[in-house]
Design a protein around this motif. Sequence first.
Motif, PDB file in Angstrom:
ATOM      1  N   GLY A 148      57.844  36.310  41.636  1.00 13.23           N
ATOM      2  CA  GLY A 148      58.623  37.130  40.704  1.00 13.23           C
ATOM      3  C   GLY A 148      60.039  37.449  41.159  1.00 13.23           C
ATOM      4  O   GLY A 148      60.775  38.138  40.458  1.00 13.23           O
ATOM      5  N   PHE A 149      60.492  36.962  42.324  1.00 13.88           N
ATOM      6  CA  PHE A 149      61.889  37.179  42.719  1.00 13.88           C
ATOM      7  C   PHE A 149      62.792  36.350  41.800  1.00 13.88           C
ATOM      8  O   PHE A 149      62.446  35.235  41.410  1.00 13.88           O
ATOM      9  N   PRO A 150      63.976  36.873  41.477  1.00 13.10           N
ATOM     10  CA  PRO A 150      64.876  36.130  40.569  1.00 13.10           C
ATOM     11  C   PRO A 150      65.334  34.800  41.152  1.00 13.10           C
ATOM     12  O   PRO A 150      65.314  34.594  42.367  1.00 13.10           O
ATOM     13  N   ASP A 151      65.791  33.920  40.287  1.00 10.97           N
ATOM     14  CA  ASP A 151      66.324  32.608  40.693  1.00 10.97           C
ATOM     15  C   ASP A 151      67.442  32.802  41.730  1.00 10.97           C
ATOM     16  O   ASP A 151      68.284  33.701  41.592  1.00 10.97           O
ATOM     17  N   GLY A 152      67.497  31.947  42.722  1.00  8.22           N
ATOM     18  CA  GLY A 152      68.601  31.930  43.683  1.00  8.22           C
ATOM     19  C   GLY A 152      68.705  33.158  44.576  1.00  8.22           C
ATOM     20  O   GLY A 152      69.782  33.449  45.106  1.00  8.22           O
ATOM     21  N   THR A 153      67.624  33.902  44.761  1.00  6.09           N
ATOM     22  CA  THR A 153      67.689  35.145  45.549  1.00  6.09           C
ATOM     23  C   THR A 153      67.943  34.897  47.033  1.00  6.09           C
ATOM     24  O   THR A 153      68.637  35.676  47.684  1.00  6.09           O
ATOM     25  N   PHE A 154      67.378  33.812  47.576  1.00  4.09           N
ATOM     26  CA  PHE A 154      67.289  33.713  49.036  1.00  4.09           C
ATOM     27  C   PHE A 154      68.182  32.628  49.629  1.00  4.09           C
ATOM     28  O   PHE A 154      68.290  31.525  49.099  1.00  4.09           O
ATOM     29  N   LYS A 155      68.752  32.961  50.788  1.00  4.00           N
ATOM     30  CA  LYS A 155      69.503  31.977  51.586  1.00  4.00           C
ATOM     31  C   LYS A 155      68.529  31.083  52.354  1.00  4.00           C
ATOM     32  O   LYS A 155      68.823  29.912  52.624  1.00  4.00           O
ATOM     33  N   ALA A 156      67.393  31.659  52.729  1.00  2.00           N
ATOM     34  CA  ALA A 156      66.378  30.854  53.427  1.00  2.00           C
ATOM     35  C   ALA A 156      64.993  31.427  53.165  1.00  2.00           C
ATOM     36  O   ALA A 156      64.829  32.636  52.954  1.00  2.00           O
ATOM     37  N   ILE A 157      64.039  30.515  53.156  1.00  2.97           N
ATOM     38  CA  ILE A 157      62.622  30.867  52.986  1.00  2.97           C
ATOM     39  C   ILE A 157      61.856  30.154  54.100  1.00  2.97           C
ATOM     40  O   ILE A 157      62.183  29.020  54.441  1.00  2.97           O
ATOM     41  N   LEU A 171      54.055  25.333  45.132  1.00  3.07           N
ATOM     42  CA  LEU A 171      54.816  26.139  46.101  1.00  3.07           C
ATOM     43  C   LEU A 171      56.282  25.710  46.167  1.00  3.07           C
ATOM     44  O   LEU A 171      57.189  26.550  46.082  1.00  3.07           O
ATOM     45  N   PHE A 172      56.514  24.415  46.305  1.00  4.68           N
ATOM     46  CA  PHE A 172      57.890  23.967  46.512  1.00  4.68           C
ATOM     47  C   PHE A 172      58.714  24.071  45.222  1.00  4.68           C
ATOM     48  O   PHE A 172      59.939  24.251  45.277  1.00  4.68           O
ATOM     49  N   ALA A 173      58.068  23.985  44.077  1.00  2.16           N
ATOM     50  CA  ALA A 173      58.795  24.230  42.820  1.00  2.16           C
ATOM     51  C   ALA A 173      59.262  25.685  42.774  1.00  2.16           C
ATOM     52  O   ALA A 173      60.402  25.987  42.362  1.00  2.16           O
ATOM     53  N   GLU A 174      58.411  26.593  43.212  1.00  2.00           N
ATOM     54  CA  GLU A 174      58.775  28.023  43.239  1.00  2.00           C
ATOM     55  C   GLU A 174      59.909  28.272  44.248  1.00  2.00           C
ATOM     56  O   GLU A 174      60.835  29.050  43.982  1.00  2.00           O
ATOM     57  N   TYR A 175      59.888  27.579  45.393  1.00  2.00           N
ATOM     58  CA  TYR A 175      60.950  27.751  46.386  1.00  2.00           C
ATOM     59  C   TYR A 175      62.278  27.178  45.876  1.00  2.00           C
ATOM     60  O   TYR A 175      63.341  27.775  46.098  1.00  2.00           O
ATOM     61  N   ALA A 176      62.224  26.025  45.218  1.00  2.00           N
ATOM     62  CA  ALA A 176      63.456  25.435  44.680  1.00  2.00           C
ATOM     63  C   ALA A 176      64.115  26.409  43.698  1.00  2.00           C
ATOM     64  O   ALA A 176      65.344  26.521  43.635  1.00  2.00           O
ATOM     65  N   ARG A 177      63.306  27.128  42.975  1.00  3.98           N
ATOM     66  CA  ARG A 177      63.812  28.119  42.018  1.00  3.98           C
ATOM     67  C   ARG A 177      64.444  29.321  42.745  1.00  3.98           C
ATOM     68  O   ARG A 177      65.525  29.787  42.361  1.00  3.98           O
ATOM     69  N   MET A 178      63.803  29.802  43.791  1.00 11.56           N
ATOM     70  CA  MET A 178      64.254  31.059  44.431  1.00 11.56           C
ATOM     71  C   MET A 178      65.349  30.862  45.468  1.00 11.56           C
ATOM     72  O   MET A 178      66.017  31.821  45.842  1.00 11.56           O
ATOM     73  N   LEU A 179      65.505  29.618  45.970  1.00 10.20           N
ATOM     74  CA  LEU A 179      66.529  29.357  46.983  1.00 10.20           C
ATOM     75  C   LEU A 179      67.895  29.142  46.345  1.00 10.20           C
ATOM     76  O   LEU A 179      67.997  28.535  45.271  1.00 10.20           O
ATOM     77  N   GLN A 180      68.936  29.603  47.036  1.00  7.08           N
ATOM     78  CA  GLN A 180      70.302  29.254  46.627  1.00  7.08           C
ATOM     79  C   GLN A 180      70.523  27.766  46.896  1.00  7.08           C
ATOM     80  O   GLN A 180      69.928  27.211  47.819  1.00  7.08           O
ATOM     81  N   ILE A 181      71.409  27.148  46.108  1.00  5.72           N
ATOM     82  CA  ILE A 181      71.791  25.762  46.404  1.00  5.72           C
ATOM     83  C   ILE A 181      72.443  25.766  47.798  1.00  5.72           C
ATOM     84  O   ILE A 181      73.280  26.624  48.091  1.00  5.72           O
TER      85      ILE A 181
END
Length: 280
Positions: A148-157, A171-181
Amino acid sequence: MTASVTLSPYQTSVADYWNAEANPVNLRLGEVDNIFHHHYGIGPVDHAALAGPEETREERLIRELHRLEGDQAQFLLDHLGDIGPADRLLDSGSGRGGSSILANARFGCQVDGISISQKQVDFANGQAADRGVDSKVRFHLKNMLRSGFPDGTFKAIWNNESTMYVDLSVLFAEYARMLQIGGRYVCITGCYNDVYGLPSRAVSQINAHYICDIHPRSTYFAQLAANRLVPTTVVDLTAATIPYWELRATSAVATGIEEVFLEAYKGGSFQYLMIVADRV
Ligand code: GPP
Ligand code: MG
Protein backbone atom coordinates in the motif's frame (compact mmCIF):
# COMPACT_ATOMS: atom_id res chain seq x y z
CA MET A 1 -5.21 -9.88 13.54
CA THR A 2 -3.29 -11.80 10.90
CA ALA A 3 -6.46 -12.44 8.86
CA SER A 4 -6.52 -8.82 7.64
CA VAL A 5 -2.95 -8.85 6.32
CA THR A 6 -2.44 -12.36 5.00
CA LEU A 7 -3.66 -13.17 1.51
CA SER A 8 -3.93 -16.96 1.79
CA PRO A 9 -4.10 -19.78 4.35
CA TYR A 10 -0.41 -20.43 3.55
CA GLN A 11 0.53 -16.90 4.54
CA THR A 12 -1.52 -17.22 7.72
CA SER A 13 0.48 -20.34 8.62
CA VAL A 14 3.71 -18.38 8.07
CA ALA A 15 2.45 -15.53 10.26
CA ASP A 16 1.52 -18.09 12.94
CA TYR A 17 5.08 -19.49 12.81
CA TRP A 18 6.65 -16.07 13.38
CA ASN A 19 4.12 -15.07 16.03
CA ALA A 20 5.12 -18.18 18.00
CA GLU A 21 8.87 -18.12 17.24
CA ALA A 22 11.20 -17.57 20.23
CA ASN A 23 14.36 -19.47 19.32
CA PRO A 24 17.25 -18.84 21.71
CA VAL A 25 19.52 -18.70 18.63
CA ASN A 26 17.74 -15.47 17.72
CA LEU A 27 16.92 -14.02 21.15
CA ARG A 28 20.25 -14.71 22.87
CA LEU A 29 22.23 -13.37 19.93
CA GLY A 30 20.03 -10.27 19.79
CA GLU A 31 20.55 -9.61 23.50
CA VAL A 32 24.29 -9.13 22.87
CA ASP A 33 23.62 -5.52 21.78
CA ASN A 34 19.83 -5.36 21.29
CA ILE A 35 20.05 -5.78 17.53
CA PHE A 36 17.83 -8.73 16.65
CA HIS A 37 18.38 -10.51 13.34
CA HIS A 38 16.56 -13.21 11.40
CA HIS A 39 19.28 -14.05 8.97
CA TYR A 40 22.54 -15.98 8.95
CA GLY A 41 26.18 -14.92 9.16
CA ILE A 42 29.06 -14.50 6.72
CA GLY A 43 32.83 -14.30 6.94
CA PRO A 44 35.62 -16.15 8.71
CA VAL A 45 35.29 -17.14 12.35
CA ASP A 46 37.60 -15.24 14.69
CA HIS A 47 39.09 -18.17 16.61
CA ALA A 48 41.00 -15.83 18.94
CA ALA A 49 37.65 -14.39 20.09
CA LEU A 50 36.48 -17.91 20.98
CA ALA A 51 39.53 -18.77 23.07
CA GLY A 52 39.12 -18.79 26.86
CA PRO A 53 37.78 -20.84 29.77
CA GLU A 54 35.35 -23.67 28.91
CA GLU A 55 32.68 -22.38 31.37
CA THR A 56 32.22 -19.18 29.35
CA ARG A 57 32.72 -20.63 25.85
CA GLU A 58 29.01 -20.51 25.00
CA GLU A 59 28.84 -16.80 25.77
CA ARG A 60 31.80 -16.09 23.46
CA LEU A 61 30.32 -18.33 20.78
CA ILE A 62 27.02 -16.42 20.89
CA ARG A 63 28.86 -13.11 20.52
CA GLU A 64 30.80 -14.49 17.56
CA LEU A 65 27.68 -15.83 15.80
CA HIS A 66 26.04 -12.43 16.36
CA ARG A 67 29.08 -10.64 14.94
CA LEU A 68 28.88 -12.79 11.78
CA GLU A 69 25.14 -12.01 11.40
CA GLY A 70 25.90 -8.30 11.89
CA ASP A 71 28.56 -8.47 9.18
CA GLN A 72 26.01 -10.03 6.83
CA ALA A 73 23.59 -7.13 7.46
CA GLN A 74 26.32 -4.53 6.88
CA PHE A 75 27.36 -6.28 3.66
CA LEU A 76 23.78 -5.95 2.41
CA LEU A 77 23.66 -2.26 3.43
CA ASP A 78 26.98 -1.66 1.61
CA HIS A 79 25.09 -2.33 -1.63
CA LEU A 80 22.07 -0.03 -1.24
CA GLY A 81 23.83 2.71 -3.23
CA ASP A 82 24.18 6.38 -2.36
CA ILE A 83 21.65 6.88 0.43
CA GLY A 84 21.19 10.27 2.12
CA PRO A 85 19.13 11.39 5.15
CA ALA A 86 16.22 12.51 2.95
CA ASP A 87 15.82 9.11 1.27
CA ARG A 88 13.37 6.42 2.28
CA LEU A 89 14.20 2.72 2.58
CA LEU A 90 11.95 -0.34 2.80
CA ASP A 91 13.02 -3.41 4.82
CA SER A 92 10.68 -5.99 3.36
CA GLY A 93 10.23 -8.88 5.78
CA SER A 94 11.78 -6.95 8.65
CA GLY A 95 11.56 -9.54 11.45
CA ARG A 96 12.55 -8.14 14.84
CA GLY A 97 13.95 -5.05 13.15
CA GLY A 98 17.75 -5.42 13.36
CA SER A 99 18.61 -4.54 9.75
CA SER A 100 16.30 -1.48 9.73
CA ILE A 101 17.85 -0.08 12.89
CA LEU A 102 21.36 -0.59 11.48
CA ALA A 103 20.33 1.11 8.22
CA ASN A 104 18.98 4.17 10.05
CA ALA A 105 22.13 4.37 12.19
CA ARG A 106 24.24 4.30 9.04
CA PHE A 107 22.29 6.59 6.69
CA GLY A 108 20.21 8.70 9.09
CA CYS A 109 17.17 8.25 6.89
CA GLN A 110 13.60 7.06 7.33
CA VAL A 111 13.24 3.27 7.23
CA ASP A 112 9.95 1.41 7.02
CA GLY A 113 9.92 -2.26 7.94
CA ILE A 114 7.06 -4.60 7.11
CA SER A 115 6.09 -8.03 8.42
CA ILE A 116 2.96 -10.17 8.49
CA SER A 117 3.71 -11.06 12.13
CA GLN A 118 2.11 -8.69 14.64
CA LYS A 119 4.47 -9.96 17.30
CA GLN A 120 7.53 -9.09 15.22
CA VAL A 121 6.12 -5.66 14.33
CA ASP A 122 5.42 -4.87 18.01
CA PHE A 123 8.83 -6.11 19.10
CA ALA A 124 10.63 -4.12 16.40
CA ASN A 125 8.71 -0.92 17.19
CA GLY A 126 9.68 -1.40 20.85
CA GLN A 127 13.34 -1.65 19.81
CA ALA A 128 13.09 1.55 17.76
CA ALA A 129 11.42 3.36 20.70
CA ASP A 130 14.06 2.12 23.17
CA ARG A 131 16.77 3.51 20.90
CA GLY A 132 14.93 6.82 20.42
CA VAL A 133 14.72 6.36 16.63
CA ASP A 134 10.97 5.67 16.39
CA SER A 135 10.31 8.93 14.53
CA LYS A 136 12.48 7.59 11.67
CA VAL A 137 12.24 3.79 11.93
CA ARG A 138 8.71 2.43 11.81
CA PHE A 139 7.45 -1.11 11.54
CA HIS A 140 4.09 -1.95 10.02
CA LEU A 141 1.86 -4.99 9.84
CA LYS A 142 1.84 -5.18 6.05
CA ASN A 143 2.10 -7.77 3.32
CA MET A 144 5.13 -7.39 1.02
CA LEU A 145 2.99 -8.40 -1.96
CA ARG A 146 0.50 -5.59 -1.35
CA SER A 147 1.92 -3.09 1.10
CA GLY A 148 0.00 0.00 0.00
CA PHE A 149 2.95 2.45 -0.13
CA PRO A 150 2.53 4.99 -2.97
CA ASP A 151 4.32 4.62 -6.31
CA GLY A 152 7.99 5.68 -6.27
CA THR A 153 8.23 5.99 -2.47
CA PHE A 154 11.58 4.29 -1.94
CA LYS A 155 15.18 4.91 -2.97
CA ALA A 156 15.99 1.32 -2.03
CA ILE A 157 14.20 -1.84 -0.97
CA TRP A 158 15.76 -4.98 0.46
CA ASN A 159 14.84 -8.52 1.44
CA ASN A 160 17.19 -10.14 3.91
CA GLU A 161 16.20 -13.82 3.63
CA SER A 162 12.48 -13.40 3.16
CA THR A 163 11.85 -13.92 -0.58
CA MET A 164 11.34 -17.68 -0.09
CA TYR A 165 7.90 -16.99 1.35
CA VAL A 166 6.40 -15.33 -1.73
CA ASP A 167 5.82 -15.59 -5.48
CA LEU A 168 8.62 -13.52 -7.05
CA SER A 169 6.52 -12.47 -10.06
CA VAL A 170 4.12 -10.67 -7.73
CA LEU A 171 6.85 -9.40 -5.40
CA PHE A 172 9.06 -7.80 -8.03
CA ALA A 173 6.10 -6.16 -9.78
CA GLU A 174 5.22 -4.53 -6.45
CA TYR A 175 8.86 -3.40 -5.97
CA ALA A 176 9.06 -1.94 -9.49
CA ARG A 177 6.00 0.12 -8.59
CA MET A 178 7.31 1.37 -5.21
CA LEU A 179 10.93 2.05 -6.23
CA GLN A 180 12.05 5.35 -7.73
CA ILE A 181 13.55 5.09 -11.21
CA GLY A 182 17.28 4.59 -10.60
CA GLY A 183 16.52 3.12 -7.17
CA ARG A 184 18.05 -0.07 -5.88
CA TYR A 185 16.86 -3.52 -4.90
CA VAL A 186 19.11 -5.77 -2.80
CA CYS A 187 18.32 -9.30 -1.84
CA ILE A 188 20.24 -11.86 0.20
CA THR A 189 18.67 -15.26 -0.19
CA GLY A 190 19.11 -19.00 -0.19
CA CYS A 191 18.19 -20.42 -3.58
CA TYR A 192 18.39 -23.87 -5.07
CA ASN A 193 20.96 -24.45 -7.76
CA ASP A 194 19.54 -25.08 -11.25
CA VAL A 195 22.75 -26.94 -12.10
CA TYR A 196 21.90 -29.52 -9.42
CA GLY A 197 18.42 -29.94 -10.91
CA LEU A 198 15.34 -29.75 -8.70
CA PRO A 199 15.32 -29.35 -4.88
CA SER A 200 17.51 -31.85 -3.03
CA ARG A 201 16.32 -33.65 0.09
CA ALA A 202 18.24 -31.10 2.20
CA VAL A 203 16.58 -28.15 0.40
CA SER A 204 13.18 -29.81 0.94
CA GLN A 205 14.02 -30.26 4.63
CA ILE A 206 14.84 -26.54 4.92
CA ASN A 207 11.49 -25.74 3.28
CA ALA A 208 9.68 -27.97 5.77
CA HIS A 209 11.59 -26.53 8.74
CA TYR A 210 10.64 -22.90 8.03
CA ILE A 211 7.40 -23.47 6.00
CA CYS A 212 8.98 -21.78 3.01
CA ASP A 213 9.43 -22.47 -0.71
CA ILE A 214 13.05 -21.91 -1.78
CA HIS A 215 13.13 -20.70 -5.40
CA PRO A 216 15.63 -21.77 -8.04
CA ARG A 217 18.38 -19.28 -8.85
CA SER A 218 16.97 -18.88 -12.37
CA THR A 219 13.62 -17.56 -11.15
CA TYR A 220 15.27 -14.56 -9.48
CA PHE A 221 16.85 -13.36 -12.72
CA ALA A 222 13.81 -14.16 -14.88
CA GLN A 223 11.50 -12.22 -12.58
CA LEU A 224 13.88 -9.28 -12.10
CA ALA A 225 14.17 -8.98 -15.89
CA ALA A 226 10.40 -9.15 -16.27
CA ASN A 227 9.94 -6.26 -13.84
CA ARG A 228 12.42 -3.58 -14.96
CA LEU A 229 14.97 -4.60 -12.32
CA VAL A 230 18.40 -4.94 -13.93
CA PRO A 231 21.12 -6.79 -11.98
CA THR A 232 24.30 -4.87 -11.33
CA THR A 233 26.02 -7.21 -8.85
CA VAL A 234 25.66 -10.86 -7.92
CA VAL A 235 27.79 -12.37 -5.15
CA ASP A 236 27.79 -16.06 -4.32
CA LEU A 237 28.10 -16.03 -0.52
CA THR A 238 27.89 -19.82 -0.16
CA ALA A 239 31.54 -20.31 0.86
CA ALA A 240 31.34 -17.26 3.14
CA THR A 241 28.38 -18.60 5.14
CA ILE A 242 29.70 -22.14 5.76
CA PRO A 243 31.94 -21.13 8.73
CA TYR A 244 28.87 -19.59 10.43
CA TRP A 245 26.95 -22.87 10.11
CA GLU A 246 29.90 -24.96 11.25
CA LEU A 247 30.27 -22.79 14.35
CA ARG A 248 26.52 -22.70 15.01
CA ALA A 249 26.42 -26.53 14.84
CA THR A 250 28.72 -26.65 17.90
CA SER A 251 26.55 -24.30 19.96
CA ALA A 252 23.97 -25.09 22.65
CA VAL A 253 21.55 -22.80 20.76
CA ALA A 254 21.68 -24.95 17.59
CA THR A 255 18.15 -25.72 16.38
CA GLY A 256 18.84 -28.97 14.53
CA ILE A 257 18.81 -27.49 11.01
CA GLU A 258 22.58 -26.81 10.96
CA GLU A 259 23.73 -30.12 9.45
CA VAL A 260 21.01 -29.84 6.79
CA PHE A 261 22.27 -26.42 5.68
CA LEU A 262 25.84 -27.74 5.58
CA GLU A 263 24.78 -30.75 3.51
CA ALA A 264 22.81 -28.52 1.11
CA TYR A 265 25.66 -26.03 0.64
CA LYS A 266 28.49 -28.55 0.46
CA GLY A 267 26.53 -30.89 -1.82
CA GLY A 268 26.01 -28.09 -4.35
CA SER A 269 22.20 -28.12 -4.30
CA PHE A 270 21.80 -24.83 -2.47
CA GLN A 271 23.45 -21.42 -2.76
CA TYR A 272 23.54 -18.32 -0.58
CA LEU A 273 23.40 -15.31 -2.92
CA MET A 274 23.30 -11.56 -2.81
CA ILE A 275 21.63 -9.99 -5.84
CA VAL A 276 21.68 -6.24 -6.45
CA ALA A 277 19.50 -4.67 -9.15
CA ASP A 278 18.71 -1.17 -10.41
CA ARG A 279 15.14 -0.07 -11.16
CA VAL A 280 15.18 1.25 -14.72
C1 GPP B 1 16.37 -17.09 9.12
O1 GPP B 1 15.57 -16.76 10.13
C2 GPP B 1 15.75 -17.06 7.78
C3 GPP B 1 14.64 -17.72 7.40
C4 GPP B 1 13.82 -18.47 8.34
C5 GPP B 1 14.19 -17.79 6.02
C6 GPP B 1 14.70 -19.01 5.32
C7 GPP B 1 16.06 -18.72 4.82
C8 GPP B 1 16.73 -19.44 3.91
C9 GPP B 1 18.09 -18.98 3.45
C10 GPP B 1 16.19 -20.66 3.32
P1 GPP B 1 15.91 -17.09 11.64
O2 GPP B 1 17.10 -16.33 12.09
O3 GPP B 1 14.65 -16.87 12.38
O4 GPP B 1 16.27 -18.66 11.62
P2 GPP B 1 16.93 -19.48 12.82
O5 GPP B 1 15.91 -19.52 13.93
O6 GPP B 1 17.21 -20.83 12.24
O7 GPP B 1 18.18 -18.73 13.21
MG1 MG C 1 18.60 -16.78 13.37
